[in-house]
Structure formats: structure tokens, C-alpha cells
Design an enzyme around this catalytic site. Structure first.
Site, PDB file in Angstrom:
ATOM      1  N   TYR A 156       0.832  -1.210   0.000  1.00 45.32           N
ATOM      2  CA  TYR A 156       0.000   0.000   0.000  1.00 45.32           C
ATOM      3  C   TYR A 156       0.870   1.264   0.000  1.00 45.32           C
ATOM      4  CZ  TYR A 156      -4.627   2.069   0.396  1.00 45.32           C
ATOM      5  OH  TYR A 156      -5.789   2.740   0.131  1.00 45.32           O
ATOM      6  N   LYS A 163      -3.210   8.366   3.021  1.00 39.94           N
ATOM      7  CA  LYS A 163      -4.397   8.124   3.855  1.00 39.94           C
ATOM      8  C   LYS A 163      -4.181   8.664   5.273  1.00 39.94           C
ATOM      9  CE  LYS A 163      -7.169   6.274   0.922  1.00 39.94           C
ATOM     10  NZ  LYS A 163      -8.140   7.192   0.286  1.00 39.94           N
TER      11      LYS A 163
HETATM   12  P1  NAP Z   1     -12.126   4.353  -7.921  1.00 38.10           P
HETATM   13  O1  NAP Z   1     -13.390   3.855  -8.466  1.00 38.10           O
HETATM   14  O2  NAP Z   1     -10.909   4.227  -8.787  1.00 38.10           O
HETATM   15  O3  NAP Z   1     -12.328   5.862  -7.441  1.00 38.10           O
HETATM   16  C1  NAP Z   1     -11.260   6.784  -7.227  1.00 38.10           C
HETATM   17  C2  NAP Z   1     -11.540   7.998  -8.051  1.00 38.10           C
HETATM   18  O4  NAP Z   1     -10.620   9.086  -7.791  1.00 38.10           O
HETATM   19  C3  NAP Z   1     -11.408   7.695  -9.552  1.00 38.10           C
HETATM   20  O5  NAP Z   1     -12.566   8.121 -10.209  1.00 38.10           O
HETATM   21  C4  NAP Z   1     -10.191   8.524  -9.933  1.00 38.10           C
HETATM   22  O6  NAP Z   1     -10.111   8.885 -11.286  1.00 38.10           O
HETATM   23  C5  NAP Z   1     -10.424   9.724  -9.044  1.00 38.10           C
HETATM   24  N1  NAP Z   1      -9.324  10.684  -9.213  1.00 38.10           N
HETATM   25  C6  NAP Z   1      -8.003  10.434  -9.283  1.00 38.10           C
HETATM   26  N2  NAP Z   1      -7.339  11.578  -9.519  1.00 38.10           N
HETATM   27  C7  NAP Z   1      -8.262  12.568  -9.613  1.00 38.10           C
HETATM   28  C8  NAP Z   1      -8.200  13.960  -9.863  1.00 38.10           C
HETATM   29  N3  NAP Z   1      -7.027  14.588 -10.043  1.00 38.10           N
HETATM   30  N4  NAP Z   1      -9.356  14.680  -9.886  1.00 38.10           N
HETATM   31  C9  NAP Z   1     -10.540  14.067  -9.705  1.00 38.10           C
HETATM   32  N5  NAP Z   1     -10.674  12.740  -9.468  1.00 38.10           N
HETATM   33  C10 NAP Z   1      -9.539  12.002  -9.430  1.00 38.10           C
HETATM   34  O7  NAP Z   1     -11.734   3.557  -6.559  1.00 38.10           O
HETATM   35  P2  NAP Z   1     -12.470   3.445  -5.146  1.00 38.10           P
HETATM   36  O8  NAP Z   1     -11.891   2.223  -4.530  1.00 38.10           O
HETATM   37  O9  NAP Z   1     -13.928   3.584  -5.312  1.00 38.10           O
HETATM   38  O10 NAP Z   1     -11.886   4.689  -4.359  1.00 38.10           O
HETATM   39  C11 NAP Z   1     -12.707   5.683  -3.740  1.00 38.10           C
HETATM   40  C12 NAP Z   1     -12.084   6.048  -2.396  1.00 38.10           C
HETATM   41  O11 NAP Z   1     -12.234   4.952  -1.497  1.00 38.10           O
HETATM   42  C13 NAP Z   1     -10.588   6.332  -2.472  1.00 38.10           C
HETATM   43  O12 NAP Z   1     -10.240   7.371  -1.590  1.00 38.10           O
HETATM   44  C14 NAP Z   1      -9.991   5.015  -1.979  1.00 38.10           C
HETATM   45  O13 NAP Z   1      -8.679   5.148  -1.469  1.00 38.10           O
HETATM   46  C15 NAP Z   1     -10.993   4.696  -0.877  1.00 38.10           C
HETATM   47  N6  NAP Z   1     -10.959   3.334  -0.372  1.00 38.10           N
HETATM   48  C16 NAP Z   1     -11.137   2.274  -1.215  1.00 38.10           C
HETATM   49  C17 NAP Z   1     -11.112   0.982  -0.716  1.00 38.10           C
HETATM   50  C18 NAP Z   1     -11.279  -0.209  -1.629  1.00 38.10           C
HETATM   51  O14 NAP Z   1     -10.971  -1.326  -1.201  1.00 38.10           O
HETATM   52  N7  NAP Z   1     -11.782  -0.040  -2.828  1.00 38.10           N
HETATM   53  C19 NAP Z   1     -10.894   0.760   0.656  1.00 38.10           C
HETATM   54  C20 NAP Z   1     -10.719   1.863   1.498  1.00 38.10           C
HETATM   55  C21 NAP Z   1     -10.759   3.143   0.969  1.00 38.10           C
HETATM   56  P3  NAP Z   1      -9.002   8.147 -12.246  1.00 38.10           P
HETATM   57  O15 NAP Z   1      -9.536   6.782 -12.492  1.00 38.10           O
HETATM   58  O16 NAP Z   1      -8.941   9.029 -13.448  1.00 38.10           O
HETATM   59  O17 NAP Z   1      -7.696   8.116 -11.521  1.00 38.10           O
END
Ligand code: NAP
Length: 275
Positions: A156, A163
Site C-alpha cells: 500500500y 491516507k
Molecule cells: P475508484 O473507483 O478508482 O475511485 C477513485 C476515483 O478518484 C477515480 O474516479 C479517480 O479517477 C479519481 N481521481 C483520481 N485523480 C483525480 C483527480 N485529479 N481529480 C478528480 N478525481 C480524481 O476507486 P475506489 O476504490 O472507489 O476509491 C474511492 C475512495 O475509497 C478512495 O479514496 C480510496 O482510497 C478509498 N478506499 C477504497 C477501498 C477499496 O478497497 N476499494 C478501501 C478503502 C478506501 P481516475 O480513475 O482518473 O484516476
């Protein structure tokens, strides 16, 4: 039917790629609860997100690392909701260079460290600042985080540092006078592993998912739908501010006492219970 009633509430969710995104599930849960929802996503992803969210929410483009783009978003939100809005969700993460979400943390470059902090952590401050005027009194802000901010989680790396910063940002925003005087609560939801484009970018995510599963109380990880509902509830929950809330089926409170045999027996127990 939703267990919450958020009729009359307006929510902006930032960060949706597709129908696997946690932001997507949060938008769906908020909508289901009766809230009016608006989504912002990276400008390159608008068409994709629009397709996933057809009939649920309009989608605006916003690059959270670009101040002009943030100001434009605030303007559009102001036009869409002239009387303001209630809930802001930060579901944005990104920045690591290829190969930096695996192997040694020592190889992390300055450039991608700073970019990752900018996209994944500073953006919470930037969004709160540009949207402050539009956030109604008594509203709330929720950011999505991961346990790797506190416990070593293989591969990670750079994202764990982001984070940790994001959680600190949420805590300090909760006490920032500009938000506190409007009664705006700020919290973080620490989600268990869910398969999304971002999480799949972390080296060995499938293994981590399996190990996570073994540490849950129920023998399975949370779903995107679980995170959506929990987020909607936390956004609406009075009295909750400055907190990081774990929504992970118990992973975060599973200790080290178990031997491999006990773990295996525990799994056999789940298997039997599911039969
Ligand atoms: P996700 O679908 O990839 O969502 C993350 C989003 O952030 C994507 O749409 C990404 O776009 C966007 N992003 C990146 N750079 C950006 C920018 N400069 N301006 C605007 N948007 C931008 O993945 P997710 O897992 O749902 O993540 C959502 C949140 O949940 C994140 O903070 C992640 O760390 C957190 N989280 C996820 C998990 C898990 O297991 N999935 C667990 C704990 C926390 P691009 O695709 O263009 O980069």
C-alpha cells in the site's frame, strides 16, 4: 427501501469511475434514501460516470489538483443548488507512479509522493475551502480512507502515507472555525477491501482481500453496497465529528491470538454456518 430518510438533503459525491466505485455506491445509497445527488469526477471520466449514473445524478468534471477546475465546480454547484447543499463526499485517490504500489517503500519518488498527497489528501482541504460557502449549516463532510494509514499493509506504500494525511486533514477540518461555526461535521470512513479500479492497482490486492476475509467476523468482506449505506448513515449522524469509523466487517479489531489452525477452524465454522 432505505433505512434512512434524507428527503430534502443535497449531496455532492466527488470521485466516481464506474459502477464499482465506492463513490458510485454512496451516490446510489444517498439517492435511495431520498437525497438529491450531484457527482463530480475527473474530466476524462465524465462520459463513463454519466453512463453508470444515468437517472441517478448529473455528473460534472473536476480535476481536484487544478484550482481553476475546483472553482468552476463550486460555481456549477452554486448554480445547481442556489440554496446550498448538505453533504460532501470525498472518494478520490490517485497519484502513485507505475510500480510504486508494490515492493519496497524506499523506492518512492519525491514527485509521485507529492502528487499522491495532492490528489488523495490535500484535495479534501481544497474541496472544503471552495465549497464552504455553499455547504449549509449542520451539513457534513465524509472522506474515504483505509486501515493502511495505521497498520502496515503490504504494497500500500505511498497511498498509506496519503491516507494518514487525509485522516489528519479530516480531524483538523472538523475543528477548523470556518466549518465548526456552521456546525459542519467532518469524518472519515475506513472501508474494508472492495474490488475497484483503484484497489486493483495495489500489488497483490486479491491476496490482501483473502487475508482480510479471514480476519472478518463473518468470513466475508464488506460490499460496495455496505459502504454506500454506511456512508449515507455517517453523513447524517448527529454528534459524530473528527472520527475515523471502520466499516470492515471487523477486520480492524481482529487480534493476533489465532493460530493458523484456529483461523482454519473459524473458516470451517463460517462454511458450516453458510450451508
Ligand atoms: P475508484 O473507483 O478508482 O475511485 C477513485 C476515483 O478518484 C477515480 O474516479 C479517480 O479517477 C479519481 N481521481 C483520481 N485523480 C483525480 C483527480 N485529479 N481529480 C478528480 N478525481 C480524481 O476507486 P475506489 O476504490 O472507489 O476509491 C474511492 C475512495 O475509497 C478512495 O479514496 C480510496 O482510497 C478509498 N478506499 C477504497 C477501498 C477499496 O478497497 N476499494 C478501501 C478503502 C478506501 P481516475 O480513475 O482518473 O484516476
Amino acid at each position: 427501501m432505505s433505512i434512512l430518510n434524507l428527503e430534502g438533503k443535497c449531496a455532492l459525491v466527488v470521485g466516481v469511475t464506474n459502477n464499482r466505485s465506492l463513490g458510485y455506491h454512496i451516490a446510489m445509497a444517498l439517492k435511495e434514501a431520498g437525497a438529491e445527488v450531484l457527482v463530480a469526477t475527473h474530466p476524462d471520466l465524465v462520459a463513463k460516470a454519466q453512463k453508470a449514473l444515468e437517472g441517478v445524478a448529473p455528473v460534472y468534471g473536476c480535476d481536484v489538483t487544478d484550482d481553476t477546475s475546483l472553482t468552476n465546480l463550486a460555481q456549477k454547484v452554486g448554480n445547481f443548488w442556489p440554496n446550498g447543499f448538505d453533504y460532501l463526499v470525498h472518494a478520490v485517490a490517485g497519484g502513485p507512479a507505475r510500480g510504486e504500489l508494490e515492493g519496497s517503500f524506499l523506492k518512492t519518488s519525491r514527485e509521485s509522493y507529492l502528487r499522491t498527497q495532492d490528489i488523495s489528501a490535500y484535495s479534501l482541504i481544497a474541496l472544503c475551502r471552495v465549497l464552504l460557502e455553499k455547504l449549509r449549516d449542520g451539513g457534513s463532510v465524509l472522506a474515504l480512507t483505509f486501515a493502511a494509514a495505521h497498520f502496515h499493509s503490504v504494497n500500500y506504500n505511498i497511498m498509506a502515507a496519503a491516507k494518514a494525511a487525509l485522516e489528519a486533514n479530516a480531524l483538523y477540518l472538523a475543528f477548523a472555525p470556518e466549518l465548526a461555526e456552521k456546525g459542519i461535521r467532518v469524518n472519515a470512513l475506513s472501508a474494508g477491501p472492495v474490488k475497484t479500479l483503484s484497489s486493483m492497482g495495489v500489488g497483490g490486492f486479491r491476496d490482501a482481500e483473502k487475508v482480510g476475509e479471514m480476519r472478518t467476523a463473518f468470513g466475508e468482506n464488506v460490499s460496495g453496497e455496505d459502504i454506500g449505506i454506511a456512508a449515507a448513515m455517517l453523513l447524517a449522524m448527529p454528534g459524530l465529528t473528527g472520527q475515523v469509523v471502520n466499516v470492515d466487517n471487523g477486520i480492524s479489531c481482529c487480534g493476533m491470538g489465532s493460530t493458523i489452525t484456529e483461523m482454519a477452524n473459524h473458516q470451517l465454522g463460517w462454511a458450516a454456518a453458510k450451508r
